[in-house]
Each structure stands twice: as structure tokens, then as C-alpha cells.
Design a protein around this motif. Sequence first.
Motif, PDB file in Angstrom:
ATOM      1  N   LEU A 150      44.667  35.582  51.163  1.00 57.61           N
ATOM      2  CA  LEU A 150      44.684  36.253  49.860  1.00 57.61           C
ATOM      3  C   LEU A 150      44.022  35.376  48.798  1.00 57.61           C
ATOM      4  CD1 LEU A 150      48.260  37.797  50.032  1.00 57.61           C
ATOM      5  CD2 LEU A 150      46.076  38.946  50.405  1.00 57.61           C
ATOM      6  N   ASP A 151      44.260  34.057  48.897  1.00 57.60           N
ATOM      7  CA  ASP A 151      43.591  33.135  47.980  1.00 57.60           C
ATOM      8  C   ASP A 151      42.079  33.220  48.154  1.00 57.60           C
ATOM      9  OD1 ASP A 151      45.895  32.284  46.882  1.00 57.60           O
ATOM     10  OD2 ASP A 151      45.998  30.364  47.954  1.00 57.60           O
ATOM     11  N   ALA A 152      41.643  33.242  49.431  1.00 61.07           N
ATOM     12  CA  ALA A 152      40.201  33.295  49.709  1.00 61.07           C
ATOM     13  C   ALA A 152      39.611  34.603  49.177  1.00 61.07           C
ATOM     14  CB  ALA A 152      39.957  33.176  51.211  1.00 61.07           C
ATOM     15  N   LEU A 153      40.356  35.698  49.341  1.00 61.64           N
ATOM     16  CA  LEU A 153      39.902  36.985  48.805  1.00 61.64           C
ATOM     17  C   LEU A 153      39.712  36.887  47.301  1.00 61.64           C
ATOM     18  CD1 LEU A 153      42.064  39.710  50.594  1.00 61.64           C
ATOM     19  CD2 LEU A 153      39.585  39.615  50.509  1.00 61.64           C
ATOM     20  N   ASP A 154      40.740  36.349  46.629  1.00 59.17           N
ATOM     21  CA  ASP A 154      40.688  36.262  45.170  1.00 59.17           C
ATOM     22  C   ASP A 154      39.552  35.352  44.720  1.00 59.17           C
ATOM     23  OD1 ASP A 154      42.636  38.030  44.747  1.00 59.17           O
ATOM     24  OD2 ASP A 154      44.178  36.616  44.108  1.00 59.17           O
ATOM     25  N   ASN A 156      36.820  34.775  46.119  1.00 60.41           N
ATOM     26  CA  ASN A 156      35.510  35.388  46.310  1.00 60.41           C
ATOM     27  C   ASN A 156      35.331  36.667  45.509  1.00 60.41           C
ATOM     28  OD1 ASN A 156      33.732  33.926  48.381  1.00 60.41           O
ATOM     29  ND2 ASN A 156      35.817  33.762  49.186  1.00 60.41           N
TER      30      ASN A 156
END
Lengths: 271, 467
Positions: A150-154, A156
Motif C-alpha cells: 500500500l505504501d508503494a502504491l501511494d 507511485n
Amino acid sequence: MSGALEATDVLRRNNVVELGNPAGRPLVFAHGFGCSQEAWHRVAPQFTDDYRVILFDHVGSGGSDIAAYDRGKYDSLHGYAGDILEIVENLDLHDVVFIGHSVSGMMGVLAANRDPSRFGALVLLGPSPRYINTGDYIGGFEQADIDGLLDALDANYLGWSAAMAPLIMGVPEVPDLGDELTASFCSTDPSIARHFAHVTFLSDNRADLAEVSVPTLILQAKDDIIAPEVVGQYVHDQVAGSSYALIDAYGHCANLSGPDEVTRQIKAFLT
Amino acid sequence: MTVIDAQSYEDLYENAPCGYLSTDMDGTIVRVNETLLRWLDQSRDAVLGTSFTQLLEAGGRMFYETRQRPVLLLQGEVREIALRLQRADGTALPVLANSVVVTDDAGEQTEIRSALFDSTERQQYERELIDARRVAEMSSERVRALQDATTAFTASETESEVVEALTEAVRASVAATAVAAVTEQPDGSLLIVGGRHMLDEVAPGTRWPIYDEAFATMEHVAIGGVAEADETTAAAMRAAHVESFTVLPVRNDAGTRGFIVSFFGRERELTESAVDLKLSITKQAMQALKSMRLQRQLEQLALYDELTGLANRKLLQEQLTTAIASALRDGGSLGLMFIDLDGFKAVNDRLGHDVGDSVLREVAERLTSVVRQNDLVGRLGGDEFVVICETLDESSALIVAERITEAIRAPYEGVPTPLGISASVGVVLTHPTAGAVPSGDTLLVHADAAMYRSKNGGRDRVTVELV
């Protein structure tokens, strides 16, 4: 149950595309988390001579009707399975071969369990009934990894609105139209992507595998870090009478990295 | 033009101010530059031949494999992807990556080349931005959920519309598959008053054990998964495709207990703030229901005469219609009495409105005390009163009417004898049949006419007419 929606509404909602031989056996291709029906563009054309090929986008992905995204409905794979049944019913398909990549494999399992009369076969490419390790079960991930995703999604999507806004609003001064258009590959509204990630990676559908009654093929790619071999084997063990093939393609998106091999395996299974 | 030799090119590659990395189409690392090895604190041998995803943290690996790799394979290029590499000592190195797919002369995709830029500096403030945005999004979602709920409650015209709006608002706020509202009835049983109860659909009328658990503590309780449920509940959950559900008990000002049940298609754990939001929405709905009930009380008040507390014209008309219908249905009879006071105008003119009003109140009390228990006394206005008498025959009509004239004739406090008050009464009796159903207005006209005959016949008397 599904009588409430007109066929055209369902087909528009899910951006349903039909190709191939209208008299052929219907193949329904479903994309996984993170992409859209484009994920099948190297596989689906190889079936159009003999089969009726149906492609669609899950609501919230690709060219679907984003306004139809109801967070309550799509808070579990059951909501997506309901859409698959509506598509199948509205096109009045029988003896369907449902080919689901990644999380769509489990959606297909739920749909076929609810109405087995419509389905003739299931092909699950890189399926996982549960991604989180639980007790003796190995899913491959810990809860903390999901937070990392979820951190990586945010991280990016931080610039997402800024990048997409000119395109959506039709501002003429888009610097490089080609680049902007390609940016639409697999693009998704960030809040939907987050929710879909939750639903995909935090669902537990292990109990549903034992109820599968239609012939099933599990396609397992090598080095699939999302759905590792041990998970593919688990699905094979739980679905009575299922076939299992370890295929010569790399990674989780074998439909893009090894489309010919995926095609060959599906054709071998269906003949 | 400067000539650059091969060694310089190699130095430019190896020690470039960014990391370079090439993989084959399967993601296996085939070439890497010194800069990246230095950043990672890894030897070339340790990195070559491994998968690029092995350099990433698990969460980032999921993101890369499910979102970035498909896009890369589809469009041949991705830019400025935020990733976190893992150094030898386990610490993270945030990078921005650009990747391109290289194709050979035959158009075959052969390798993926990536340039990686150290983004440690950006990382910190971006992290703060992301955190700030998450907080902002959460609070704005919360405000929007509450506003939407308020709007829906305000637009509701009935209690059941409020309850439906409540279940829908809660459903939207916590992304539940379905939400039901349940209230406890005076006999202790539970009733689903709105929304959709997924477990009741497969096992109607069941009193689920978690209900009493919720009532015992009046705290939010949850069944987080089928495995946590008792046997009956678990079986129903499986049948209804419910993987988890929550029960929020509430109590209104009147002490009535109830709860909001939220059903989920996967195992869910609600955060404290989500439970809070549910509670706020529910409290708003209860407030809306309360004001709706107050409103109804006010409407009730509008049916009674302010001065005497008797039924007013509106209520009399409603009750008369009902009484005619039930007389017709039961094959019974019905009486309507029209009472006009004799001598009231003189009292009012000479002794003033206050005395007049107190006479009217006294008349109302006397009328109420002399009619039969189920008769309805009302005031049409001025000094005109009406009594609706269900199942009344002629002899009882005369008895009741005589009791009325006798009661009204008695002296009033503050009114000297020469100004005496009496009653002219007109009674109409009817026996409605399917072919001849009089309207309420017709009966009133006839009763009024009968009253005038009493008045013209010398006042203080009763005239009975059959319709």
C-alpha cells in the motif's frame, strides 16, 4: 438476482469486448489485480478462430464504469463474482471456459460455485486463495508486506492526479501526447487501487476450493513471487480432480511474459 | 570533436551518478554497474544471476510484479517508479527507476535496462506528504459520510425511510456488503426494521448469540471470521457468503435498545474511527427519528381544540368517516348529535370573553362526563359541539341527549341566573347499508337541521331524525 440490470448496462459497466467465432465455445478472460483486459492481448487473439472470446474489465479497472464502483459491493471477491455471473447471464453463455489470471482465478471459482450450470471449465493462471501465511498454510506474505504494498502504491500515485488531470480535463497543452496516452495502460483511480489491493491480498477463499465441481486447470509459472509454486500445488490439492501444469514462463504475469506457452497449455487442456 | 575511448565509456557506465541494471526478459540480472553495487554494498557475484525483484522489499516486490511489470511488458517503458531496494545490511535505499525494454532487429524483446536514482532526500518529505494526504483523505471521507447521512435523513419523510437511509449510510461508510437495523420490541423479541440482514435471509427469525453479547456490554462486538463463530452462526455465515460481521448496540432516549449489524464478504477488522463513524451516523438517525416523533405529536396536537381540549373539526371529520365505515362493515348503527348553546351570545357580550371561555370549558367537561364511554365529544367552533356515538339506537339516543340538556341547563359559576345557558340538540341516527352510505358532511347537515328544529321549537330540547 441479476434481472435488475439491462444487458447493455452490464456490458458497458464491465467494458465487455467480444471477439472471434460467435458460434464457438465461449472463453471468458479475466484480468488480475493491477491491470486490465490488455493483460490478455497476446493470448486472446490466438483463440479467435475457433472460440467466442469475451474480454472485460473489472469495475474500477481499465475502461469500466468507475461510477459503478460501490465500495461495499467490491469489498469482497463475491461482488466481482456476481459481475462475472451477470456478464455470463446477459450474454446467455453456456459451457463457459473461464480463464482467470491472479485474483480473478478465485473470482471464477466463486462464480462457478454459485452457478455451476453455466461453466464447463476453469483455467486458473497463478491463483492464490490466500496470500497471507496462516498457521501451517504458506501464502508467501505477512500482513506487514501488504502495508508495504500500500505504501508503494501511494508512493507511485503521489503524482497521479497531477499527471492524469490534464488528460481527463482535455487541456490542450499536454507536452507529449504519446506518453500521456500510454500512461493509461492499466491505470486506475488510486483510491480504488488501494481498496482492490486490500480485497485481493487480504481475502481468504481457501474453503471455496473444495466446492469446485467443474474441470479445472491450474497454470503455475516459474518464479512467481506473488503466487509461488507451493500455493499452486495447494490449489491443485484442494480442487478435486484438477489438472496442474508448471509452465515455462517467468513471473506472475505469464500471460504477458509467456503468452504462447499459456495459449498452448490452455488449448491442450480444452482438446 | 573529442574522441572517447572504450575505457572512458566503461568508466562512464560503471561510475555514472546513477545505478544501471540490465535483466533478461525473465528479470534475471545480467549486468550491473559499480555505482549500484556500492549503494547496495553488494559484490557483483552476489547480484548477477539473481532476480531483480530479490533486491526489493516484499511490499514493493508485490507492487512491481502486479503493476509495474505488466505495464513495462505492455508499453515497453516505465518511468519514475518509486521503489525501495534492500542493502546487504537490510536497510532500505529508496530509488526512482526508469526502465525500457530493448528489442533486437527481429523485433524480439531481449532485455530490460533500468537506470536507478537515489531518492533518499525526496523520500522523507514524500513520506510526510503521503501520511498527510492519508489523514486528510480519512477526515474528509468522514465529513462527507456524515454530511451525506444528514442530507438523507433530512430528505426522509417517514421513519422507515430514515432507517433505510441509516443502513445505507453505514454501509457506505464502512464498505460493508449489507447493513441491517434491528430493534428490541416491548416483549423482548427482536425485529429487523430496515436494511438487509444476510444471515436472516438464510435462517429467518434466528436470535444470534452475539446479539445478547452486544446487549450485555452495550459495546461494539464482532465476529471476525467463520472460525470465531458458534456452530449455528458459522453455518449461516457460510450459506450467506458472510465472512465476518459486526454488531453495534445503541439505545435511544426512550430507552429502546437496538443495533446496527454490518456484514462483510471477507474477514474485516474495523478501526476504532470506523466504529466511531458508525456510531455518529446512528446517533444522527436516532435524532432524526426523535424529531420526527415530536413532529407527529405536534400534528396530534393540531387535531384538538385549544380552548377545551376536545376533538376539533378536523379530527371529528376523520373520526366520523371512520365510524361510518365501521358501522357499514359491522352492520351497526351510528348517531351524531349537534349541540348549540342557547343564551351563550348574551353571556359573552355582557360578561366578557373570559367568562365566555370558562363557560365553554365547563360545557366541554359536562358533555364529556354525561356521554357514553366510547362516544367522542368535539367542538366545531363558537358554541357548537358535536358528539359521535357509535352503535346508538333511538331510545339510548334520547337518554344520552336528555342527559346532555339536563347537564348544560345547570347553573354556571359567575353567570347570574337571568342569563341561563341551555342546549338545543339535534340527533341524527343512521344505519348505513351498501346501497345507502351517507357522507360525514350529510350527517352533519341533518344533525344541524334537527338542532334548528329544537331551537325553533323553543330551545333546551332534543329533536331526533332518522336518515
